[in-house]
Design an enzyme around this catalytic site. Sequence first.
Site, PDB file in Angstrom:
ATOM      1  N   HIS A   1     -31.720  19.984 -19.675  1.00  0.00           N
ATOM      2  CA  HIS A   1     -31.167  18.647 -19.846  1.00  0.00           C
ATOM      3  C   HIS A   1     -32.303  17.636 -19.755  1.00  0.00           C
ATOM      4  CE1 HIS A   1     -28.625  15.122 -19.328  1.00  0.00           C
ATOM      5  NE2 HIS A   1     -27.658  15.868 -19.834  1.00  0.00           N
TER       6      HIS A   1
ATOM      7  N   ASP B   1     -22.342  21.861 -21.059  1.00  0.00           N
ATOM      8  CA  ASP B   1     -21.822  22.609 -22.207  1.00  0.00           C
ATOM      9  C   ASP B   1     -21.820  24.119 -21.993  1.00  0.00           C
ATOM     10  OD1 ASP B   1     -21.184  20.462 -23.859  1.00  0.00           O
ATOM     11  OD2 ASP B   1     -23.289  20.172 -24.334  1.00  0.00           O
TER      12      ASP B   1
HETATM   13  N1  CMC Z   1     -34.179  27.283 -23.799  1.00  0.00           N
HETATM   14  C1  CMC Z   1     -35.487  27.607 -23.731  1.00  0.00           C
HETATM   15  N2  CMC Z   1     -36.456  26.718 -23.432  1.00  0.00           N
HETATM   16  C2  CMC Z   1     -36.092  25.449 -23.211  1.00  0.00           C
HETATM   17  C3  CMC Z   1     -34.737  25.048 -23.276  1.00  0.00           C
HETATM   18  C4  CMC Z   1     -33.770  26.029 -23.570  1.00  0.00           C
HETATM   19  N3  CMC Z   1     -32.476  25.704 -23.638  1.00  0.00           N
HETATM   20  N4  CMC Z   1     -34.652  23.714 -23.027  1.00  0.00           N
HETATM   21  C5  CMC Z   1     -35.905  23.295 -22.815  1.00  0.00           C
HETATM   22  N5  CMC Z   1     -36.786  24.337 -22.918  1.00  0.00           N
HETATM   23  C6  CMC Z   1     -38.236  24.309 -22.699  1.00  0.00           C
HETATM   24  C7  CMC Z   1     -38.953  23.680 -23.886  1.00  0.00           C
HETATM   25  O1  CMC Z   1     -39.321  24.652 -24.833  1.00  0.00           O
HETATM   26  C8  CMC Z   1     -40.135  23.041 -23.196  1.00  0.00           C
HETATM   27  O2  CMC Z   1     -41.052  24.068 -22.893  1.00  0.00           O
HETATM   28  P1  CMC Z   1     -42.657  23.766 -22.902  1.00  0.00           P
HETATM   29  O3  CMC Z   1     -42.866  22.735 -21.823  1.00  0.00           O
HETATM   30  O4  CMC Z   1     -43.296  25.089 -22.615  1.00  0.00           O
HETATM   31  O5  CMC Z   1     -42.961  23.241 -24.279  1.00  0.00           O
HETATM   32  C9  CMC Z   1     -39.572  22.551 -21.858  1.00  0.00           C
HETATM   33  O6  CMC Z   1     -38.465  23.439 -21.600  1.00  0.00           O
HETATM   34  C10 CMC Z   1     -39.077  21.117 -21.895  1.00  0.00           C
HETATM   35  O7  CMC Z   1     -38.139  20.984 -22.962  1.00  0.00           O
HETATM   36  P2  CMC Z   1     -37.943  19.692 -23.864  1.00  0.00           P
HETATM   37  O8  CMC Z   1     -37.381  20.094 -25.170  1.00  0.00           O
HETATM   38  O9  CMC Z   1     -39.216  18.903 -23.850  1.00  0.00           O
HETATM   39  O10 CMC Z   1     -36.882  18.892 -23.008  1.00  0.00           O
HETATM   40  P3  CMC Z   1     -36.006  17.719 -23.550  1.00  0.00           P
HETATM   41  O11 CMC Z   1     -35.685  16.882 -22.373  1.00  0.00           O
HETATM   42  O12 CMC Z   1     -36.650  17.057 -24.720  1.00  0.00           O
HETATM   43  O13 CMC Z   1     -34.695  18.470 -24.120  1.00  0.00           O
HETATM   44  C11 CMC Z   1     -32.570  19.446 -24.281  1.00  0.00           C
HETATM   45  C12 CMC Z   1     -33.491  18.549 -23.451  1.00  0.00           C
HETATM   46  C13 CMC Z   1     -31.149  19.387 -23.687  1.00  0.00           C
HETATM   47  C14 CMC Z   1     -32.480  18.933 -25.716  1.00  0.00           C
HETATM   48  C15 CMC Z   1     -33.098  20.901 -24.239  1.00  0.00           C
HETATM   49  O14 CMC Z   1     -33.142  21.374 -22.912  1.00  0.00           O
HETATM   50  C16 CMC Z   1     -32.292  21.851 -25.138  1.00  0.00           C
HETATM   51  O15 CMC Z   1     -32.568  21.955 -26.320  1.00  0.00           O
HETATM   52  N6  CMC Z   1     -31.275  22.570 -24.541  1.00  0.00           N
HETATM   53  C17 CMC Z   1     -30.407  23.420 -25.336  1.00  0.00           C
HETATM   54  C18 CMC Z   1     -29.325  22.576 -26.024  1.00  0.00           C
HETATM   55  C19 CMC Z   1     -28.268  22.090 -25.067  1.00  0.00           C
HETATM   56  O16 CMC Z   1     -27.761  22.832 -24.243  1.00  0.00           O
HETATM   57  N7  CMC Z   1     -27.900  20.792 -25.196  1.00  0.00           N
HETATM   58  C20 CMC Z   1     -26.855  20.158 -24.394  1.00  0.00           C
HETATM   59  C21 CMC Z   1     -27.402  19.095 -23.497  1.00  0.00           C
HETATM   60  S1  CMC Z   1     -26.249  18.565 -22.232  1.00  0.00           S
HETATM   61  C22 CMC Z   1     -24.933  17.818 -23.033  1.00  0.00           C
HETATM   62  C23 CMC Z   1     -25.270  16.745 -23.988  1.00  0.00           C
HETATM   63  O17 CMC Z   1     -26.260  16.025 -23.888  1.00  0.00           O
HETATM   64  O18 CMC Z   1     -24.472  16.555 -24.908  1.00  0.00           O
END
Ligand code: CMC
Length: 429
Positions: A307, A364
């Site tokens: 998140h 989710d």
């Molecule tokens: N699986 C594997 N690795 C992950 C995941 C995941 N679900 N989420 C983040 N990471 C890793 C990412 O690859 C990065 O690694 P590194 O530092 O080595 O490059 C690190 O964790 C930080 O991730 P980020 O993408 O920079 O974090 P963010 O704050 O930009 O993204 C997020 C947040 C929710 C988009 C992301 O965690 C994600 O894609 N999660 C899966 C989709 C999901 O479940 N979304 C629902 C969010 S909650 C409800 C809502 O908002 O509607």
Amino acid sequence: MSDKAILEVGGKKYEFPILIGTEDEIAIDISTLRGSTNGIITLDAGFKNTGSCESKITFLDGEKGILRHRGYAIEELTKNASFLEVAFLIIFGELPTKVELEKFEIDIKGQSMVNEEMKGIIDGFPKSAHPMGILSALTSALTAFNPGIVNVNSKVDMYNAVVKILGKFPVLATWAHRRNNGLPLNYSDNSLDYISNIMQLMFKIPTEKYKINPIAVNALDELLILHEDHEQNCSTSTVRIVGSSGAGLFASLSAGVSALWGPLHGGANQAVVEMLEAIEKDGGDVEKYINKAKDKDDPFRLMGFGHRVYKNFDPRARIIKKAADELFADLNLNDPTLKIAKHLEEVALKDEYFAERKLYPNVDFYSGIIYRALGIPVQMFTVMFAIGRLPGWIAQWKEMRENGEPIGRPRQLYTGETLRPYKSIEDRK
Ligand code: CMC
């Protein structure tokens, strides 16, 4: 702590005020930055460090896993209040009195018919259309059927707009599903409460009496309360930014629906269940998928994990996990995807990759499993999220207008070509 932040650029120092929120959050007010520095801007892709507004609606501490609406803890609200009670709180600032709540419920029921001509718009979509696309279009079309401008400074005008959209939105949302499945479009049953009515709108067929299952209604009520608001997330920021241009409430909400659709936001609930089903079909090898998620050469992400704001357990995920357990016990269900979800969570939480990056299950991760247990089809999961999030979008749009916020218009750092002479078509390769 000093009440000023100092920025030094090219040997020159600039001072900016520090603002402190009611929960001691600290923000540097850089609104004078560009003017005082002759053109310097900040760059913050994805707004990871940027506050876009001051807000009194929702407090969220991602490090501690806290979520409160207007000062009330989400745990207390889900336990004690109904969906519309929380909606009233979020939108108008205080919990409703008994009289206010009854009036609110009656006024919403009074708005539960939609113009029959809206059916023509639905008919224009191919049967394969995703219900989120249809819902976004229908929400925007409400503007055409209700062309009056909402005067946000008039309490009556604003109240009328709120009850209108809360009354019509679930009808439009469920029409998208029924039409795609060849079912006759249903009307609201004003003898029912808001959540029971959503269930009958979805499932009632003309040939049979629809029996409300109170266990299912309670589970859906709790789930939708958990989704009501989540401060400046992608869809809410979209609603605020669209509204900041002067666009009306329904047009702004329609943009919120589109933003919510994406798999990194509300679309994740659908993506989680599809992922769990794929793991099950593939033999249930959870470790294989954990390794895929960790592999930087593989685009696969563990859906329902991580998140932007929560770097600790998402408090909503805790409540949902418990609700899923209770619902499955009450309905005597045995869903293999719930088992896979629990195993996946257990393995991921012990894994260094997820621990280091503070990746925990989010709202989710379990919500889709509950929706499925309630008989809601996968394509409708994000639509259910939209029904839940609607009060938050309305509240944030209203607050943005009441605050008189300026049009949302970010800057950019230009990295393209510098000035070059026009090349005639003959000279181009
Ligand atoms: N699986 C594997 N690795 C992950 C995941 C995941 N679900 N989420 C983040 N990471 C890793 C990412 O690859 C990065 O690694 P590194 O530092 O080595 O490059 C690190 O964790 C930080 O991730 P980020 O993408 O920079 O974090 P963010 O704050 O930009 O993204 C997020 C947040 C929710 C988009 C992301 O965690 C994600 O894609 N999660 C899966 C989709 C999901 O479940 N979304 C629902 C969010 S909650 C409800 C809502 O908002 O509607």
